[in-house]
Write a protein that holds these residues in place. Structure first.
Motif, PDB file in Angstrom:
ATOM      1  N   GLU A 149     -13.349  94.233 125.842  1.00  0.00           N
ATOM      2  CA  GLU A 149     -13.431  95.245 124.795  1.00  0.00           C
ATOM      3  C   GLU A 149     -14.554  96.247 125.092  1.00  0.00           C
ATOM      4  OE1 GLU A 149     -11.412  95.653 122.375  1.00  0.00           O
ATOM      5  OE2 GLU A 149     -10.377  93.734 122.109  1.00  0.00           O
ATOM      6  N   ARG A 150     -14.286  97.531 124.806  1.00  0.00           N
ATOM      7  CA  ARG A 150     -15.305  98.568 124.965  1.00  0.00           C
ATOM      8  C   ARG A 150     -16.426  98.342 123.954  1.00  0.00           C
ATOM      9  NH1 ARG A 150     -15.019 104.030 126.434  1.00  0.00           N
ATOM     10  NH2 ARG A 150     -13.572 103.273 128.015  1.00  0.00           N
ATOM     11  N   THR A 151     -17.667  98.434 124.417  1.00  0.00           N
ATOM     12  CA  THR A 151     -18.828  98.258 123.541  1.00  0.00           C
ATOM     13  C   THR A 151     -19.819  99.397 123.782  1.00  0.00           C
ATOM     14  OG1 THR A 151     -19.910  96.867 125.210  1.00  0.00           O
ATOM     15  CG2 THR A 151     -18.665  95.727 123.456  1.00  0.00           C
ATOM     16  N   THR A 152     -20.687  99.627 122.808  1.00  0.00           N
ATOM     17  CA  THR A 152     -21.786 100.580 122.996  1.00  0.00           C
ATOM     18  C   THR A 152     -23.116  99.862 122.788  1.00  0.00           C
ATOM     19  OG1 THR A 152     -21.767 101.349 120.690  1.00  0.00           O
ATOM     20  CG2 THR A 152     -20.354 102.522 122.256  1.00  0.00           C
ATOM     21  N   LEU A 153     -24.175 100.448 123.341  1.00  0.00           N
ATOM     22  CA  LEU A 153     -25.458  99.752 123.463  1.00  0.00           C
ATOM     23  C   LEU A 153     -26.486 100.135 122.414  1.00  0.00           C
ATOM     24  CD1 LEU A 153     -25.832 100.054 127.353  1.00  0.00           C
ATOM     25  CD2 LEU A 153     -24.657  98.280 126.036  1.00  0.00           C
ATOM     26  N   GLY A 154     -26.101 100.899 121.398  1.00  0.00           N
ATOM     27  CA  GLY A 154     -27.050 101.280 120.364  1.00  0.00           C
ATOM     28  C   GLY A 154     -27.856 102.495 120.772  1.00  0.00           C
ATOM     29  N   ARG A 155     -28.676 102.982 119.839  1.00  0.00           N
ATOM     30  CA  ARG A 155     -29.481 104.167 120.099  1.00  0.00           C
ATOM     31  C   ARG A 155     -30.379 103.948 121.311  1.00  0.00           C
ATOM     32  NH1 ARG A 155     -27.108 108.518 117.989  1.00  0.00           N
ATOM     33  NH2 ARG A 155     -26.704 108.289 115.759  1.00  0.00           N
ATOM     34  N   GLY A 156     -30.494 104.974 122.143  1.00  0.00           N
ATOM     35  CA  GLY A 156     -31.250 104.837 123.381  1.00  0.00           C
ATOM     36  C   GLY A 156     -30.475 104.109 124.457  1.00  0.00           C
ATOM     37  N   GLY A 157     -29.177 103.916 124.248  1.00  0.00           N
ATOM     38  CA  GLY A 157     -28.376 103.105 125.153  1.00  0.00           C
ATOM     39  C   GLY A 157     -28.244 103.662 126.553  1.00  0.00           C
ATOM     40  N   SER A 158     -28.337 104.982 126.706  1.00  0.00           N
ATOM     41  CA  SER A 158     -28.246 105.554 128.053  1.00  0.00           C
ATOM     42  C   SER A 158     -29.492 105.228 128.870  1.00  0.00           C
ATOM     43  CB  SER A 158     -28.032 107.070 127.970  1.00  0.00           C
ATOM     44  OG  SER A 158     -26.763 107.357 127.419  1.00  0.00           O
ATOM     45  N   ASP A 159     -30.658 105.178 128.220  1.00  0.00           N
ATOM     46  CA  ASP A 159     -31.871 104.710 128.903  1.00  0.00           C
ATOM     47  C   ASP A 159     -31.670 103.278 129.397  1.00  0.00           C
ATOM     48  OD1 ASP A 159     -33.072 107.106 128.234  1.00  0.00           O
ATOM     49  OD2 ASP A 159     -34.391 106.268 126.711  1.00  0.00           O
ATOM     50  N   THR A 160     -31.077 102.462 128.531  1.00  0.00           N
ATOM     51  CA  THR A 160     -30.831 101.064 128.881  1.00  0.00           C
ATOM     52  C   THR A 160     -29.878 100.960 130.064  1.00  0.00           C
ATOM     53  OG1 THR A 160     -31.143 100.477 126.551  1.00  0.00           O
ATOM     54  CG2 THR A 160     -30.108  98.826 127.958  1.00  0.00           C
ATOM     55  N   THR A 161     -28.817 101.774 130.047  1.00  0.00           N
ATOM     56  CA  THR A 161     -27.878 101.795 131.172  1.00  0.00           C
ATOM     57  C   THR A 161     -28.598 102.115 132.469  1.00  0.00           C
ATOM     58  OG1 THR A 161     -26.054 102.508 129.744  1.00  0.00           O
ATOM     59  CG2 THR A 161     -25.801 102.888 132.101  1.00  0.00           C
ATOM     60  N   ALA A 162     -29.440 103.154 132.453  1.00  0.00           N
ATOM     61  CA  ALA A 162     -30.155 103.566 133.664  1.00  0.00           C
ATOM     62  C   ALA A 162     -31.043 102.450 134.199  1.00  0.00           C
ATOM     63  CB  ALA A 162     -30.981 104.814 133.373  1.00  0.00           C
ATOM     64  N   SER A 163     -31.760 101.775 133.308  1.00  0.00           N
ATOM     65  CA  SER A 163     -32.646 100.696 133.749  1.00  0.00           C
ATOM     66  C   SER A 163     -31.856  99.512 134.298  1.00  0.00           C
ATOM     67  CB  SER A 163     -33.532 100.236 132.588  1.00  0.00           C
ATOM     68  OG  SER A 163     -34.588 101.137 132.377  1.00  0.00           O
ATOM     69  N   ALA A 164     -30.764  99.170 133.626  1.00  0.00           N
ATOM     70  CA  ALA A 164     -29.945  98.041 134.090  1.00  0.00           C
ATOM     71  C   ALA A 164     -29.369  98.323 135.471  1.00  0.00           C
ATOM     72  CB  ALA A 164     -28.836  97.758 133.083  1.00  0.00           C
ATOM     73  N   LEU A 165     -28.905  99.548 135.697  1.00  0.00           N
ATOM     74  CA  LEU A 165     -28.368  99.901 137.011  1.00  0.00           C
ATOM     75  C   LEU A 165     -29.494  99.942 138.049  1.00  0.00           C
ATOM     76  CD1 LEU A 165     -25.767 102.686 136.111  1.00  0.00           C
ATOM     77  CD2 LEU A 165     -25.358 100.262 136.582  1.00  0.00           C
ATOM     78  N   GLY A 166     -30.662 100.420 137.653  1.00  0.00           N
ATOM     79  CA  GLY A 166     -31.786 100.446 138.565  1.00  0.00           C
ATOM     80  C   GLY A 166     -32.170  99.062 139.047  1.00  0.00           C
ATOM     81  N   VAL A 167     -32.170  98.108 138.122  1.00  0.00           N
ATOM     82  CA  VAL A 167     -32.485  96.724 138.486  1.00  0.00           C
ATOM     83  C   VAL A 167     -31.389  96.132 139.359  1.00  0.00           C
ATOM     84  CG1 VAL A 167     -32.739  94.390 137.545  1.00  0.00           C
ATOM     85  CG2 VAL A 167     -33.989  96.294 136.511  1.00  0.00           C
ATOM     86  N   ALA A 168     -30.122  96.339 138.979  1.00  0.00           N
ATOM     87  CA  ALA A 168     -29.001  95.766 139.725  1.00  0.00           C
ATOM     88  C   ALA A 168     -28.923  96.321 141.146  1.00  0.00           C
ATOM     89  CB  ALA A 168     -27.692  96.042 138.991  1.00  0.00           C
ATOM     90  N   LEU A 169     -29.314  97.585 141.319  1.00  0.00           N
ATOM     91  CA  LEU A 169     -29.234  98.240 142.632  1.00  0.00           C
ATOM     92  C   LEU A 169     -30.546  98.169 143.397  1.00  0.00           C
ATOM     93  CD1 LEU A 169     -27.259 101.389 141.452  1.00  0.00           C
ATOM     94  CD2 LEU A 169     -26.352  99.537 142.883  1.00  0.00           C
ATOM     95  N   ASP A 170     -31.570  97.554 142.792  1.00  0.00           N
ATOM     96  CA  ASP A 170     -32.898  97.484 143.401  1.00  0.00           C
ATOM     97  C   ASP A 170     -33.375  98.886 143.783  1.00  0.00           C
ATOM     98  OD1 ASP A 170     -35.173  96.143 144.137  1.00  0.00           O
ATOM     99  OD2 ASP A 170     -34.469  95.664 146.160  1.00  0.00           O
ATOM    100  N   ALA A 171     -33.301  99.799 142.825  1.00  0.00           N
ATOM    101  CA  ALA A 171     -33.617 101.206 143.059  1.00  0.00           C
ATOM    102  C   ALA A 171     -35.094 101.412 143.381  1.00  0.00           C
ATOM    103  CB  ALA A 171     -33.238 102.034 141.832  1.00  0.00           C
ATOM    104  N   GLU A 172     -35.382 102.503 144.081  1.00  0.00           N
ATOM    105  CA  GLU A 172     -36.758 102.880 144.372  1.00  0.00           C
ATOM    106  C   GLU A 172     -37.499 103.206 143.082  1.00  0.00           C
ATOM    107  OE1 GLU A 172     -38.356 103.285 147.524  1.00  0.00           O
ATOM    108  OE2 GLU A 172     -36.628 102.134 148.243  1.00  0.00           O
TER     109      GLU A 172
END
Length: 409
Positions: A149-172
């Motif tokens: 099911e499609r879900t949303t992450l609450g207010r500030g959720g795009s910041d959360t998306t960026a951090s989660a992807l940064g951790v998963a990808l081991d970003a600089e």
């Protein structure tokens, strides 16, 4: 492969001209042979055509209490529209790009519609796209539950998306692009001499965010801390490096930026608060009354804050809009209470204040010198907060900023 995650807020994407500016920033990083993941928010703010609040208001016109599942499907459209437009703009510029929804980017969440938490990220598809030389544009704020099911992450959720992807990808590092220069010592709309901070720690920015500063969502900071990935809070409209969020001393462009051991980092605030004061009458059995009060409030879905429990009285705060509901709960418990509406919480935040004598003394001195009454106070290792009347809020922020000399280099 050097990976950078960039997140652009709604005000950075609201017009074709702004989206062109974002493309310029992305193109500049591409020249550095950097693999880029770009997370986007919905375009604009309330009352603008594709803003999240616009979608919320649209569905509530037909049903004031819409089903949460359907609400998530609707409000996630804003990030999809924003992401597809930016991807199209990049392709028109000759930049190879691909748009992915939260689901396609591998963001798996729980089933808490409207405020879902990310359980894990499967970055395989993202890595395939990056290896193919694409800029990957990802819809922020959204994911998919394990039930599909499609879900949303609450207010500030795009910041959360960026951090989660940064951790998963081991970003600089993770860049949070917004409409402000970075993290300030106070809200510049209130404090004229508020100063841009070069660097802050994860803990300090978490406390600032939780106490009212709206630059980065605290959940995003907590996720980035898991791998100590630095964040940079930057303006889309300037070339400034902004504010670096890290626990160590990162080096950017061969320049060391030192996180100083300053006493106070910044002043922040939260408004629209109601204070509840409950008198514990002598005819009541005091043992267990606090549990009974807070259990009843929890059962009524009333979130409380700023709690002080004493033998003769209990004090706490709620949002102004929950004051009437709180009043009804307390009446059923046959308690004597007072409600003070229109209060504000003003806080000083600093990682170095622990164990330093005289900090609270300076807080009280600053407020008393400006005839500001403290209705309630509290503290933790890294902050001290005071409840004041809303009419005194701006004056209190300025007074504390001046007392701790935060406007001085």
């Amino acid at each position: 492969m050097k990976i950078i995650v960039q997140k652009y807020g709604g005000t950075s994407l609201a017009t074709p001209e702004l989206r062109s500016r974002v493309c310029d920033i992305i193109a500049a990083h591409r020249q550095e042979e950097t693999a880029l993941v770009v997370v986007v928010s919905a375009m604009g703010r309330e009352k603008e055509a594709y803003a999240t609040d616009t979608f919320i208001n649209l569905i509530k016109e037909s049903n004031p209490d819409p089903p949460l599942r359907e609400m998530d499907i609707l409000v996630s459209c804003g990030e999809t529209i924003s992401g597809v437009l930016l991807t199209s703009h990049l392709c028109a510029r000759g930049i190879k790009a691909k748009f992915l929804s939260g689901e396609q980017a591998g963001i798996i969440t729980d089933s808490n519609y409207g405020n879902a938490h990310i359980l894990y990220v499967n970055p395989q598809h993202l890595l395939e796209c990056l290896s193919a030389g694409m800029v990957v544009v990802v819809a922020g704020f959204q994911g998919i539950s394990e039930q599909g099911e499609r879900t949303t992450l609450g207010r500030g959720g795009s910041d959360t998306t960026a951090s989660a992807l940064g951790v998963a990808l081991d970003a600089e590092y993770i860049d949070i692009f917004t409409d402000v220069e970075g993290i300030m010592t106070a809200d510049p709309r209130i404090v004229g001499n508020a100063r841009l901070l070069d660097a802050v720690t994860y803990n300090e920015i978490c406390q600032l965010a939780r106490e009212g500063a709206k630059v980065v969502h605290p959940r995003a900071i907590e996720i980035a801390m898991q791998k100590s990935i630095p964040l940079r809070v930057r303006s889309t409209f300037t070339d400034s490096v902004g504010t670096i969020v890290a626990n160590q001393n990162p080096v950017w462009d061969n320049r060391a930026r030192i996180i100083a051991d300053r006493l106070i980092t910044g002043i922040t605030y939260t408004s629209n608060i109601a204070q509840i004061k409950i008198s514990i009458d002598s005819h009541l059995e005091p043992r267990g009354i606090d549990l009974k009060i807070f259990k009843s409030l929890a059962q009524a879905d009333i979130s409380v804050d700023f709690i002080t429990v004493q033998p003769e009285a209990i004090r706490f705060t709620v949002n102004n809009e929950l004051a009437q509901k709180t009043k009804e709960v307390l009446k059923k418990l046959d308690l004597s209470f007072d409600i003070e509406l229109n209060c504000a919480k003003v806080a000083i935040v600093g990682a170095a204040m622990t164990g330093i004598p005289g900090v609270m003394s300076k807080v009280v001195e600053a407020l008393s010198e400006n005839d500001i009454s403290i209705l309630q106070s509290g503290d933790s290792y890294t902050n001290i907060w005071c409840l004041v009347n809303s009419k005194d809020m701006e004056k209190a922020v300025q007074a504390l900023h001046d007392k701790f000399e935060l406007g001085n280099k």
